[in-house]
Design a protein around this motif. Structure first.
Motif, mmCIF file in Angstrom:
data_model
loop_
_atom_site.group_PDB
_atom_site.id
_atom_site.type_symbol
_atom_site.label_atom_id
_atom_site.label_comp_id
_atom_site.label_asym_id
_atom_site.label_seq_id
_atom_site.Cartn_x
_atom_site.Cartn_y
_atom_site.Cartn_z
ATOM 1 N N HIS A 58 96.086 64.806 37.453
ATOM 2 C CA HIS A 58 95.989 64.066 38.714
ATOM 3 C C HIS A 58 95.446 62.785 38.377
ATOM 4 C CE1 HIS A 58 97.386 67.926 40.692
ATOM 5 N NE2 HIS A 58 96.390 68.604 39.827
ATOM 6 N N ASP A 59 95.735 61.767 39.034
ATOM 7 C CA ASP A 59 94.889 60.598 38.778
ATOM 8 C C ASP A 59 94.358 59.788 40.090
ATOM 9 O OD1 ASP A 59 97.105 59.439 39.983
ATOM 10 O OD2 ASP A 59 98.116 58.561 37.984
ATOM 11 N N ALA A 96 97.005 58.708 42.552
ATOM 12 C CA ALA A 96 97.613 59.837 43.502
ATOM 13 C C ALA A 96 96.505 60.115 44.733
ATOM 14 C CB ALA A 96 98.017 60.887 42.808
ATOM 15 N N ALA A 97 95.162 60.224 44.250
ATOM 16 C CA ALA A 97 94.020 60.738 45.180
ATOM 17 C C ALA A 97 93.884 59.760 46.252
ATOM 18 C CB ALA A 97 92.847 60.966 44.345
ATOM 19 N N THR A 98 93.970 58.632 45.805
ATOM 20 C CA THR A 98 93.934 57.433 46.961
ATOM 21 C C THR A 98 95.297 57.038 47.533
ATOM 22 O OG1 THR A 98 93.726 55.732 45.359
ATOM 23 C CG2 THR A 98 91.792 56.585 45.891
ATOM 24 N N GLY A 99 96.209 57.074 47.120
ATOM 25 C CA GLY A 99 97.391 56.920 47.527
ATOM 26 C C GLY A 99 97.711 55.322 47.367
ATOM 27 N N LEU A 100 96.878 54.649 46.575
ATOM 28 C CA LEU A 100 96.796 53.078 46.472
ATOM 29 C C LEU A 100 97.307 52.673 45.409
ATOM 30 C CD1 LEU A 100 93.029 52.547 47.950
ATOM 31 C CD2 LEU A 100 95.290 52.364 48.978
ATOM 32 N N ARG A 131 100.367 52.409 44.534
ATOM 33 C CA ARG A 131 101.562 51.697 44.808
ATOM 34 C C ARG A 131 101.205 50.389 44.682
ATOM 35 N NH1 ARG A 131 102.586 53.557 50.808
ATOM 36 N NH2 ARG A 131 101.568 55.493 49.969
ATOM 37 N N PHE A 132 99.909 49.705 44.994
ATOM 38 C CA PHE A 132 99.501 48.271 44.996
ATOM 39 C C PHE A 132 99.074 47.920 43.801
ATOM 40 C CE2 PHE A 132 98.875 50.170 49.357
ATOM 41 C CZ PHE A 132 99.806 49.300 50.174
ATOM 42 N N GLN A 149 96.395 48.863 39.982
ATOM 43 C CA GLN A 149 95.439 49.509 39.385
ATOM 44 C C GLN A 149 94.092 49.803 40.327
ATOM 45 O OE1 GLN A 149 95.839 51.054 36.335
ATOM 46 N NE2 GLN A 149 97.833 49.755 36.540
ATOM 47 N N VAL A 150 93.691 51.141 40.613
ATOM 48 C CA VAL A 150 92.810 51.277 41.432
ATOM 49 C C VAL A 150 91.279 51.527 40.506
ATOM 50 C CG1 VAL A 150 92.187 52.935 43.381
ATOM 51 C CG2 VAL A 150 94.339 52.510 42.868
ATOM 52 N N ALA A 208 89.177 67.642 40.473
ATOM 53 C CA ALA A 208 90.091 66.365 41.300
ATOM 54 C C ALA A 208 89.154 65.725 42.156
ATOM 55 C CB ALA A 208 91.275 67.180 41.935
ATOM 56 N N LEU A 238 87.847 62.115 40.964
ATOM 57 C CA LEU A 238 88.784 61.288 41.169
ATOM 58 C C LEU A 238 88.359 60.094 42.183
ATOM 59 C CD1 LEU A 238 92.406 62.951 41.072
ATOM 60 C CD2 LEU A 238 91.275 61.680 39.165
ATOM 61 N N PHE A 239 87.959 60.749 43.417
ATOM 62 C CA PHE A 239 87.593 59.839 44.690
ATOM 63 C C PHE A 239 86.403 59.122 44.143
ATOM 64 C CE2 PHE A 239 90.102 63.205 46.362
ATOM 65 C CZ PHE A 239 90.970 62.378 47.303
#
Lengths: 249, 314
Positions: free
Chosen positions: B206-207, B210-214, B216-217, B219-220, B304, B307-308
């Motif tokens: 898990h990364d 996926a944790a933030t759902g961001l 798609r925009f 690198q978080v 997990a 991740l946040f």
């Protein structure tokens, strides 16, 4: 009983708009305020005025930076409130050895019975979202109740029967409703904006949804308009162009 | 994950106790142990003593130990509850078996049924312990196929050594049992190094995207933390151990575990006082190795929720 209901009549939950959230932490503060006298009270603080304060909170507001090679040098700041997602498949409930954790069949809210919780902490291990925080003083696990004592409270005006975090958000970034009802405002919002689940691969089926930040205006456009003064050669035109850009933000 | 001493003590101590109980039941059924009352007394003291110390220590882990009895109620869904039920049920045939042996001086005939029943329930208890960890999806280092077999191998291996040592002290040579423990521990340590290598090579299930759902925009990365000091989540699930230290500890665990296995083999090959002394050394070294191994099992496991807080992948 920690066996999950096969289905729930409603799926009450939150929709959080990441496009709007300004990261002010008001939701977290009002949550703490309401719940300090609510179902899971008290929300104990340890060393509150000392060097290492630590306490129970049901809302935590993270801030992320998102960078992308396509718009080099530009990054996006996203404020990100995190709280219990009231999952449809909450492992925090099924791992509970005592039945203190449960998911309500009528509205899907996940709760802890503080009278039967033994404080084994296994539920907090089973939750990938960090929704559960242990109260060291009470020796039991605590979590978001979706303000169960507020949303059904008939002593309050109907408009006030929403979770404290939703009621207080100054930006209108938090919405409350029945996500099991496709015609509800929150469900429509999720459908229109492409609301998504956190960690969908984990399989917990969160009820709460997050609305993604809206796509940013293409930086190309801005360079184009910035170039107009030179082309038109008129100060008036460039001033009007600036006014136009400001007003159309 | 925070390596709580109470849980480390519980899993190592109870694991060895259940392992010993399993072997006592099997050995008696195979007519491998004479119904000597003192031998029986010491065997049950060791096995049930370790089990009980472990269970009591796990109670100290609770916020409300006085409510622990409630934990047997949710066996339909909870591995922790199943472990509690299996642990309590194991006492019934184990105590009957022990009573027959110590009070009546017999461990054959119908008494072997109680012994084998205790063995079976002890296996079940250890499997439940492993499943508590293996069933937790937010912790990929636990949520895999290595975990339950490793718990079983180490419980059976360490328990076998204990029974062989006690039997040796009473002049009983149980070399077949000692060889069994040697084999189980050797397989256990090889499997454990395989597990460590697999975890080191894992790219993360898990990364943060996926944790933030961001994702798609782009690198978080975490820009600002939600709070200025540590909270429960970070203390309990954000434990971080330096890779360098982990590597050294793995070396020590494998060294002690390997030396213990060799000492046990030496015990099986020799006789008399030397054999007993070698078994004693094997027990002591295995205890050290397993405490380190269990400490690392917790300390290295990443949750997990981190991740946040900015961890890129777990």
């Amino acid at each position: 009983m920690t066996s999950l209901p096969t289905s729930t009549d409603k799926k009450l939950g939150l929709v959080i708009d990441l496009d709007i959230c300004v990261g002010c932490h008001a939701c977290a503060v009002n949550c703490k305020e309401w719940n300090s006298g609510g179902h899971s009270a008290p929300m104990t603080d340890r060393d509150p005025y000392g060097a290492e304060p630590s306490g129970v909170w049901f809302n935590r507001i993270h801030t992320y930076e998102v960078t992308n090679d396509r718009d080099a040098g530009q990054s996006r700041t996203v404020h990100f409130p995190r709280s219990c997602l009231h999952c449809e498949e909450p492992a925090c409930v099924t791992v509970c050895p005592t039945g203190a954790s449960y998911k309500r069949a009528e509205d899907g809210i996940v709760l802890v019975n503080a009278d039967t919780c033994i404080g084994c902490k296994l539920c907090s291990w089973a939750c990938p979202y960090g929704a559960r925080e242990f109260d060291e003083d009470d020796g039991v696990m605590k979590k978001c109740t979706l303000c169960i004592d507020k949303i059904y409270n008939e002593n309050l005006d109907e408009t006030d029967r929403v979770p404290a975090c939703v009621a207080t958000c100054p930006a209108g970034a938090r919405h409350f409703g029945d996500l099991g009802d496709d015609s509800s405002d929150v469900s429509r919002m999720v459908a229109e904006r492409g609301g998504y689940d956190l960690l969908p691969d984990m399989g917990y089926k969160p009820v709460n949804k997050y609305l993604p930040p809206r796509p940013r205006r293409a930086p190309q456009q801005e360079t184009d308009t910035a170039a107009t003064p030179g082309e038109s050669g008129s100060d008036v035109a460039s001033f009007l162009g600036w006014v136009d850009r400001m007003l159309s933000r | 994950m925070h390596p709580a001493p109470s849980v480390i003590l519980f899993t190592v101590s109870s694991g060895a106790g259940y392992g010993a109980l399993i072997w006592v039941g099997v050995a008696a059924a195979a007519a491998g142990l004479p119904p000597d009352r003192w031998l029986g007394f010491v065997l049950f003291l060791v096995a049930l003593g370790l089990i009980t110390i472990g269970l009591l220590s796990s109670l100290f882990h609770l916020g409300h130990p006085e409510r622990a009895w409630r934990a047997v109620s949710q066996w339909r869904t909870s591995w922790l509850s199943r472990e509690g039920v299996a642990a309590l049920l194991t006492y019934i045939p184990a105590l009957l078996f022990g009573a027959g042996w110590v009070l009546l001086g017999t461990n054959s005939g119908v008494w072997t049924v109680f012994g084998l029943l205790a063995s079976g329930l002890a296996v079940l208890t250890v499997v439940c312990t492993g499943m508590i960890y293996a069933s937790l999806k937010p912790i990929p280092a636990w949520n895999n196929r290595w975990v339950v077999p490793l718990y079983l191998l180490f419980a059976l291996g360490s328990g076998g050594l204990l029974v062989a040592l006690v039997a040796g002290l009473f002049g009983q040579s149980l070399s077949w049992l000692t060889w069994g423990a040697v084999l189980l521990l050797a397989v256990g340590w090889v499997a454990k190094s395989g597990y460590w290598r697999a975890m080191d090579d894992a790219h993360g299930r898990h990364d943060i995207r996926a944790a933030t759902g961001l994702g798609r925009f782009g690198q978080v990365s975490a820009l600002e933390a939600p709070h200025t000091s540590e909270n429960y989540l970070l203390r309990e699930m954000g434990f971080v151990i330096a890779r360098k230290h982990a590597g050294r500890l793995k070396g020590i665990a494998l060294g002690c575990g390997g030396a213990a296995t060799l000492a046990a083999a030496g015990s099986a090959l020799s006789a008399g006082g030397i054999s007993v002394a070698a078994a004693g050394v094997a027990v002591a070294l295995t205890a050290v190795a397993l405490v380190i191994e269990r400490w690392l099992f917790f300390a290295e496991a990443r949750h997990a929720v981190t991740l946040f807080y900015g961890t890129l992948a777990v």
